[in-house]
Design a protein around this motif. Structure first.
Motif, PDB file in Angstrom:
ATOM      1  N   ASN A 257       0.794  -1.316  -0.017  1.00 41.32           N
ATOM      2  CA  ASN A 257      -0.036  -0.005  -0.067  1.00 41.32           C
ATOM      3  C   ASN A 257       0.819   1.314   0.044  1.00 41.32           C
ATOM      4  O   ASN A 257       0.353   2.196  -0.669  1.00 41.32           O
ATOM      5  CB  ASN A 257      -0.923   0.157   1.135  1.00 41.32           C
TER       6      ASN A 257
ATOM      7  N   GLN B 224       2.055   1.537  -3.538  1.00 37.23           N
ATOM      8  CA  GLN B 224       0.990   2.132  -4.461  1.00 37.23           C
ATOM      9  C   GLN B 224       0.894   3.588  -4.024  1.00 37.23           C
ATOM     10  O   GLN B 224       0.534   4.353  -4.975  1.00 37.23           O
ATOM     11  CB  GLN B 224      -0.379   1.412  -4.188  1.00 37.23           C
ATOM     12  N   ALA B 225       1.113   4.156  -3.005  1.00 37.27           N
ATOM     13  CA  ALA B 225       0.498   5.310  -2.579  1.00 37.27           C
ATOM     14  C   ALA B 225       1.780   6.373  -3.250  1.00 37.27           C
ATOM     15  O   ALA B 225       1.539   7.434  -3.875  1.00 37.27           O
ATOM     16  CB  ALA B 225       0.681   5.615  -1.276  1.00 37.27           C
TER      17      ALA B 225
ATOM     18  N   ASP C 104       0.952   6.482  -6.981  1.00 41.08           N
ATOM     19  CA  ASP C 104      -0.154   7.318  -7.388  1.00 41.08           C
ATOM     20  C   ASP C 104       0.278   8.815  -7.135  1.00 41.08           C
ATOM     21  O   ASP C 104      -0.116   9.698  -8.008  1.00 41.08           O
ATOM     22  CB  ASP C 104      -1.235   7.224  -6.191  1.00 41.08           C
ATOM     23  N   ARG C 105       1.226   9.149  -6.387  1.00 35.51           N
ATOM     24  CA  ARG C 105       1.637  10.416  -6.095  1.00 35.51           C
ATOM     25  C   ARG C 105       2.563  10.880  -7.440  1.00 35.51           C
ATOM     26  O   ARG C 105       2.465  12.200  -8.025  1.00 35.51           O
ATOM     27  CB  ARG C 105       2.578  10.938  -4.928  1.00 35.51           C
TER      28      ARG C 105
ATOM     29  N   LEU D 175       2.667   9.531 -10.442  1.00 37.18           N
ATOM     30  CA  LEU D 175       2.087   9.907 -11.700  1.00 37.18           C
ATOM     31  C   LEU D 175       0.965  11.051 -11.845  1.00 37.18           C
ATOM     32  O   LEU D 175       0.870  11.603 -12.814  1.00 37.18           O
ATOM     33  CB  LEU D 175       0.902   8.301 -11.798  1.00 37.18           C
ATOM     34  N   GLU D 176       0.410  11.368 -10.552  1.00 31.68           N
ATOM     35  CA  GLU D 176      -0.564  12.569 -10.652  1.00 31.68           C
ATOM     36  C   GLU D 176       0.496  13.782 -10.739  1.00 31.68           C
ATOM     37  O   GLU D 176      -0.049  14.592 -11.393  1.00 31.68           O
ATOM     38  CB  GLU D 176      -1.093  12.475  -8.957  1.00 31.68           C
TER      39      GLU D 176
ATOM     40  N   GLU E 180      -3.068   5.574 -14.707  1.00 28.85           N
ATOM     41  CA  GLU E 180      -3.596   5.079 -13.534  1.00 28.85           C
ATOM     42  C   GLU E 180      -2.893   3.555 -13.415  1.00 28.85           C
ATOM     43  O   GLU E 180      -3.284   2.810 -14.576  1.00 28.85           O
ATOM     44  CB  GLU E 180      -4.949   4.908 -13.272  1.00 28.85           C
TER      45      GLU E 180
ATOM     46  N   ASN F  67      -2.269   0.103 -11.241  1.00 27.03           N
ATOM     47  CA  ASN F  67      -2.573  -0.584  -9.955  1.00 27.03           C
ATOM     48  C   ASN F  67      -1.453  -1.839  -9.778  1.00 27.03           C
ATOM     49  O   ASN F  67      -1.422  -2.486 -10.452  1.00 27.03           O
ATOM     50  CB  ASN F  67      -3.878  -1.160 -10.197  1.00 27.03           C
TER      51      ASN F  67
END
Length: 198
Positions: A19, A22-23, A26-27, A29-30, A38, A40
Motif C-alpha cells: 500500500n 502504491q501510494a 499514485d503521487r 503519476l499524478e 492510473e 494498479n
C-alpha cells in the motif's frame, strides 16, 4: 524523462507494504502525468509468476504503464560507514530509474561503504537508503530527504521515528544511526556516528 521504479520486498510469497508503494506510484503519476495514467500494482503483480519461497527484490519499472517486472534474489548487505558528499542541485524527488548523479556521488565514498548526501547544508540520504539518527532518546530522520522512502513513511506513521531538519554540523550531536529502505527495515545494525566521515 527517465522511467520510474518501485523496489518492493517479496518474502516467502508476500509483498511487504504494498500500500505504501502504491501510494508513491499514485503521487508520482499524478505529479508527472496528470490525468493521463492510473497504475494498479496489485493487479500488475497478481498477473506475475513470482517466487513463493525466499527473499527477493521485486523491481517494477513503469511510466504510463508497467514496462517490466523483475524478481531478483536478495541478500541484505548493510553499510557500516558513510562519507559525506555535497551536491546543492541534486533532485531525486521521484524514484527514477536514472540514478546517474547518485552513482557519481557514490564514487566519492573513498574508503567508506556508502555516501551521505548533503544538499544546501542539510543532510538528506545515503545512496540507496534513508537515514535515521538516535539522540539518546528518540530516532530522528531528516525532513529534507532526496526521496521519501516507503519504509521511512511507515516508521513515521507508526511514530517509531520523527522528522526534523538536520544540518551537517548537527550530525556529531547524535549517538548513532541506522539506514532504512524497502528491503531492510528498522532491524538493521545501529552504527556509531563516528563512522560518518566529514
Amino acid at each position: 524523462m527517465s522511467r520510474l521504479i518501485e523496489s518492493i520486498k517479496l518474502e516467502d510469497g508476500i509483498f511487504h507494504r504494498l500500500n505504501y508503494h502504491q501510494a508513491r506510484v499514485d503521487r508520482s503519476l499524478e505529479d508527472l502525468f496528470p490525468l493521463k495514467s492510473e497504475l494498479n500494482l496489485y493487479n500488475a503483480l497478481s498477473l506475475q509468476q513470482y517466487p513463493k519461497n525466499g527473499l527477493f527484490k521485486c523491481r517494477v519499472v513503469y511510466e504510463l504503464k508497467v514496462e517490466f517486472i523483475q524478481f531478483l534474489p536478495y541478500r541484505p548487505q548493510y553499510s557500516q560507514s558513510l562519507k559525506v558528499v555535497y551536491d546543492h542541485s541534486i533532485d531525486y524527488a521521484y524514484k527514477y530509474e536514472d540514478r546517474n548523479r547518485i552513482n557519481e556521488l557514490f564514487e566519492h565514498r573513498q574508503f567508506c561503504d556508502d555516501v551521505l548526501i548533503v544538499k544546501n547544508g542539510f543532510v538528506t540520504d545515503a545512496s540507496y537508503s534513508n537515514i535515521v539518527f538516535f539522540d539518546g532518546f528518540c530516532w530522528v530522520t531528516p525532513d529534507k530527504p532526496l526521496l521519501k522512502g516507503t519504509m521511512r513513511q511507515f516508521l513515521l506513521e507508526a511514530a517509531e521515528i520523527k522528522e526534523a531538519p538536520i544540518r551537517v554540523q548537527d550530525v556529531s550531536s547524535f549517538k548513532s544511526f541506522r539506514l532504512v529502505n524497502a528491503m531492510h527495515g528498522f532491524d538493521g545494525p545501529e552504527i556509531e556516528v563516528s563512522k560518518i566521515v566529514l
